[in-house]
Write a protein that holds these residues in place. Structure first.
Motif, PDB file in Angstrom:
ATOM      1  N   GLU A 142      -2.242  -2.793   5.401  1.00 44.78           N
ATOM      2  CA  GLU A 142      -1.326  -3.897   5.700  1.00 44.78           C
ATOM      3  C   GLU A 142      -1.291  -4.832   4.492  1.00 44.78           C
ATOM      4  O   GLU A 142      -2.323  -5.187   3.935  1.00 44.78           O
ATOM      5  N   THR A 143      -0.070  -5.228   4.094  1.00 47.23           N
ATOM      6  CA  THR A 143       0.106  -6.204   3.019  1.00 47.23           C
ATOM      7  C   THR A 143       0.966  -7.347   3.548  1.00 47.23           C
ATOM      8  O   THR A 143       1.427  -7.299   4.691  1.00 47.23           O
ATOM      9  N   LYS A 144       1.224  -8.325   2.720  1.00 49.72           N
ATOM     10  CA  LYS A 144       2.094  -9.440   3.113  1.00 49.72           C
ATOM     11  C   LYS A 144       3.497  -8.965   3.439  1.00 49.72           C
ATOM     12  O   LYS A 144       4.208  -9.588   4.216  1.00 49.72           O
ATOM     13  N   ARG A 145       3.904  -7.869   2.852  1.00 51.56           N
ATOM     14  CA  ARG A 145       5.264  -7.335   3.045  1.00 51.56           C
ATOM     15  C   ARG A 145       5.318  -6.174   4.024  1.00 51.56           C
ATOM     16  O   ARG A 145       6.318  -5.483   4.113  1.00 51.56           O
ATOM     17  N   GLY A 146       4.243  -5.914   4.737  1.00 52.34           N
ATOM     18  CA  GLY A 146       4.220  -4.821   5.714  1.00 52.34           C
ATOM     19  C   GLY A 146       3.253  -3.721   5.304  1.00 52.34           C
ATOM     20  O   GLY A 146       2.462  -3.880   4.366  1.00 52.34           O
ATOM     21  N   GLU A 147       3.345  -2.601   5.995  1.00 49.23           N
ATOM     22  CA  GLU A 147       2.454  -1.473   5.720  1.00 49.23           C
ATOM     23  C   GLU A 147       2.928  -0.694   4.496  1.00 49.23           C
ATOM     24  O   GLU A 147       4.124  -0.568   4.262  1.00 49.23           O
ATOM     25  N   THR A 148       1.954  -0.166   3.740  1.00 47.98           N
ATOM     26  CA  THR A 148       2.280   0.653   2.582  1.00 47.98           C
ATOM     27  C   THR A 148       1.180   1.678   2.344  1.00 47.98           C
ATOM     28  O   THR A 148       0.054   1.519   2.815  1.00 47.98           O
ATOM     29  N   THR A 149       1.526   2.724   1.626  1.00 50.93           N
ATOM     30  CA  THR A 149       0.578   3.785   1.288  1.00 50.93           C
ATOM     31  C   THR A 149      -0.074   3.471  -0.049  1.00 50.93           C
ATOM     32  O   THR A 149       0.605   3.097  -1.007  1.00 50.93           O
ATOM     33  N   VAL A 150      -1.391   3.624  -0.102  1.00 56.04           N
ATOM     34  CA  VAL A 150      -2.153   3.392  -1.328  1.00 56.04           C
ATOM     35  C   VAL A 150      -3.109   4.557  -1.555  1.00 56.04           C
ATOM     36  O   VAL A 150      -3.366   5.348  -0.647  1.00 56.04           O
ATOM     37  N   GLU A 151      -3.625   4.660  -2.763  1.00 51.82           N
ATOM     38  CA  GLU A 151      -4.583   5.709  -3.098  1.00 51.82           C
ATOM     39  C   GLU A 151      -5.979   5.125  -3.195  1.00 51.82           C
ATOM     40  O   GLU A 151      -6.183   4.075  -3.809  1.00 51.82           O
ATOM     41  N   VAL A 152      -6.951   5.812  -2.590  1.00 50.76           N
ATOM     42  CA  VAL A 152      -8.350   5.399  -2.684  1.00 50.76           C
ATOM     43  C   VAL A 152      -8.851   5.773  -4.072  1.00 50.76           C
ATOM     44  O   VAL A 152      -8.754   6.922  -4.498  1.00 50.76           O
ATOM     45  N   ILE A 153      -9.384   4.789  -4.786  1.00 49.46           N
ATOM     46  CA  ILE A 153      -9.908   5.004  -6.135  1.00 49.46           C
ATOM     47  C   ILE A 153     -11.414   5.217  -6.104  1.00 49.46           C
ATOM     48  O   ILE A 153     -11.947   6.067  -6.805  1.00 49.46           O
ATOM     49  N   VAL A 156     -16.478   0.047   2.033  1.00 49.27           N
ATOM     50  CA  VAL A 156     -15.270  -0.525   1.451  1.00 49.27           C
ATOM     51  C   VAL A 156     -14.627   0.500   0.533  1.00 49.27           C
ATOM     52  O   VAL A 156     -15.316   1.208  -0.207  1.00 49.27           O
ATOM     53  N   ALA A 157     -13.296   0.577   0.588  1.00 46.57           N
ATOM     54  CA  ALA A 157     -12.547   1.436  -0.329  1.00 46.57           C
ATOM     55  C   ALA A 157     -11.811   0.561  -1.326  1.00 46.57           C
ATOM     56  O   ALA A 157     -11.149  -0.399  -0.940  1.00 46.57           O
ATOM     57  N   ALA A 158     -11.956   0.868  -2.598  1.00 49.48           N
ATOM     58  CA  ALA A 158     -11.157   0.222  -3.632  1.00 49.48           C
ATOM     59  C   ALA A 158      -9.877   1.041  -3.755  1.00 49.48           C
ATOM     60  O   ALA A 158      -9.931   2.258  -3.945  1.00 49.48           O
TER      61      ALA A 158
END
Length: 91
Positions: free
Chosen positions: A44-55, A11-13
């Motif tokens: 994937e989010t409720k509003r579509g795809e988005t870029t996030v950073e792995v913490i 799992v990635a936070a």
């Protein structure tokens, strides 16, 4: 409940760009995708795809529901040099 024959997914936070606090969200890491803290991925989010950073990377989570879609492609730096004229155009 996990099956003994099915390997569990790591799992990635992750943290969203617009977040100002330290809250993270857990996403399963697909088999074969090697990630490290600081990597950028698409989820994937409720509003579509988005870029996030792995913490951080975890071995398990009760909060993860979705899987990371893919690694975010690095943005190529824009060159400040002007394009060279084509030397084949000798009229």
């Amino acid at each position: 409940m996990t099956d003994l024959f099915t390997p569990s997914l790591a799992v990635a936070a992750v943290r969203f760009k617009w977040q100002k606090d330290e809250k993270t969200y857990d996403y399963f890491i697909p088999q074969g995708l090697d990630l490290a803290p600081g990597d950028k991925v698409i989820v994937e989010t409720k509003r579509g795809e988005t870029t996030v950073e792995v913490i951080s990377i975890k071995s398990e989570s009760d909060l993860a529901e979705k899987q990371i879609l893919r690694r975010a492609e690095p943005i190529e730096p824009v060159s400040a040099e002007p394009a060279q004229p084509n030397s084949d155009w000798n009229f």
